[in-house]
Design an enzyme around this catalytic site. Sequence first.
Site, PDB file in Angstrom:
ATOM      1  CB  THR B 190      -0.946   0.219   1.121  1.00  0.00           C
ATOM      2  OG1 THR B 190      -1.923  -0.732   0.979  1.00  0.00           O
ATOM      3  CG2 THR B 190      -1.686   1.539   0.947  1.00  0.00           C
ATOM      4  CB  SER B 407      -8.882   3.259  18.138  1.00  0.00           C
ATOM      5  OG  SER B 407      -7.554   2.818  18.318  1.00  0.00           O
TER       6      SER B 407
END
Lengths: 407, 407
Positions: B190, B407
């Site tokens: 990525t 998160s």
Amino acid sequence: MSTINVLKNKSIESIPYFKVVGISSGVNKNNKEDLCLIYSKKPCIAAGTFTTNKVKAAPVLLNLKHIKSENIYAIVANSGNANACTGDDGYEKAYMMAECTAKHLNIKPEEVLVASTGVIGVPLPIDKVIFGIDKAFSKKESNAEAAMKAIMTTDTVQKTICIELMLNGKSVKIAAIAKGSGMIHPNMATMLSFILTDANITKDMLNKALKESVKDSYNMISVDRDTSTNDMALVLANGSANNTLISEENSDYKIFKKALHYVNVEISKMMASDGEGATKLIEAKVFNAPSSKTAKIAAKSVITSSLVKAAMFGSDANWGRIICALGYSGADIDPSKVDISFSNADSKVETCLKGAGLNFDEEAAKKILDGEHVVIEVDLNDGEFNATAWGCDLTYDYVKINGSYRS
Amino acid sequence: MSTINVLKNKSIESIPYFKVVGISSGVNKNNKEDLCLIYSKKPCIAAGTFTTNKVKAAPVLLNLKHIKSENIYAIVANSGNANACTGDDGYEKAYMMAECTAKHLNIKPEEVLVASTGVIGVPLPIDKVIFGIDKAFSKKESNAEAAMKAIMTTDTVQKTICIELMLNGKSVKIAAIAKGSGMIHPNMATMLSFILTDANITKDMLNKALKESVKDSYNMISVDRDTSTNDMALVLANGSANNTLISEENSDYKIFKKALHYVNVEISKMMASDGEGATKLIEAKVFNAPSSKTAKIAAKSVITSSLVKAAMFGSDANWGRIICALGYSGADIDPSKVDISFSNADSKVETCLKGAGLNFDEEAAKKILDGEHVVIEVDLNDGEFNATAWGCDLTYDYVKINGSYRS
């Protein structure tokens, strides 16, 4: 009907006719036990599997010869120095360890197996090791705990198991001690596993049982994908249980093999959960793969992904990294059929169905991931083959331990 | 004689006829730029390479079709959500991104390429993205820095380069922006790399130049061995430099290809040195391998070893882990011929000669390893092929960043 009975608080000292000793030779600076000696008063049949790394440490090269001996009486192992990448000098020193042990037992050097674990590329301080072997033979009593400590490096817990099984009405025992927490990866990682048994079995059958078991035990664990120069699993069988000799693939062989495999899987799980810096054991179970190979590749890819391992450390139910690891594994999978869930003994949370995310209970998932043993279930829904692999989370402590191992 | 001239402080806004914009669409909670829009007023030839992961994100699947279009005018990319493992719904949303962009430009949706990066398996908030595209088109001025920020996730530095070369007396420019610091591994990780040029070149030749370059640039970097679902490198060439059309492998092609490769290598090094949590760039150079494949496998194995990476973090000249990584790489190496040294621009310390350790200056080695750019030189002394791979150290911050990414 075969039953495997785990003998709690017992270890390799329980196998008749074996003596097991661990002492401090001075190789380890902190005076920790660093020399392990195991020998049998009766001749043993031996089998072994060794690292697949092209760089093989001197003791591995030596054992590849010695393991062919009809009888083996002893294993001598040191920690603190791997005796790897040490050239001809290292090979001679590995031989000297066997030779010194053989002299004490009045046997041939080829009847001794040797192991080393520790730092690579530093000459083995052979004088200290020889001093240690002499000292070990002076010990009157067996001490399995000391023997275990003597092969530990960055291990934080002792790894041992002792089981009993019945073969034709005779009690047979199998026990093992092992070390391994760094450099552990499928295809034999740095791990030493020494398995002793009083079973009466031929060399061929023992070899076959070990080879078959290793594929689904030691070769299915990974801590960091590094495969070491020194790995080995050795089994010594001295036949003192007096069961009918196992010389073919009969029912006794199957019972014995199952028991040996049980020992190897339990030891493997102990190694994975004591991975360097690990806080939890991660078990990846792959179901319904089109082939056994696909199932294994998929399971290994999940437990070796650094991103999955870091997510497990953070108790983050980031299943996207799991399907990503399946996708790049090279395994023959169809992403649109994949189901993924997290579970433990008490509960299960499904997070992905047929390749797409579910709206799942994050709190329930976090509770599972906070545990010491997390199971990742992957259903490929594309066949009938299963596989399990074991690993651990990736933590700050892994980095800390490996950032300055030599110092 | 070709010369590559790096234009400092310039980026993709310097390529004529391109507009580049980055805005905040609201997908990212912190109001960071998260939508990048690049378009050319002149039609472009396009080439692309995409992730080899079997799990391909929706924008990758879409681009595999769109890249076949004769002309491409635009790239639209969002960060904060990878639109991966999102099923048919995700694919439709990727198409909607292309469709909305096409409407603004009065072109076909197939003439737009799409990219996403971020968390996997969460539905793309398409309303916000469409709002973002509209907003991006309302911007009057190009802003390459904002465009770069809009594709960054855990990246800590902006990755861009702009170069100029001469082709038949015409100035031609190539510039790129890129993101990528996690999930980076050989075989397209990525990473998003968007390369713009005003070169006049055919689609076939552009494609060939990109494919050949990628093998030795993006595919030779690794941060953590995880290959993502969303990777892509895209090149758009709008021909506005008016150089003689490059339609065969002539000398102009060679000059252009060399320049494109320069851009890709520099971007690759920026990505490796900005690996998640990285404190230093590790460059593994393998010399004198029996084949190009062996050289590449060996170089990649060194930079992907967690144990080597952790040792580099700790500035520990533990070359044993390097030879170990060579040994298990699967590459055709003879350990007894291997030399290993550490170097930087100023000095070099040899640690291993013909597979055995040397008594080297630990202080001098530590000084090299304390730097921001460490070169590991491996001479296999067994042929004439070389390869270089780039990676980074493994640090506490890698674990921290990836322990709680969502998160």
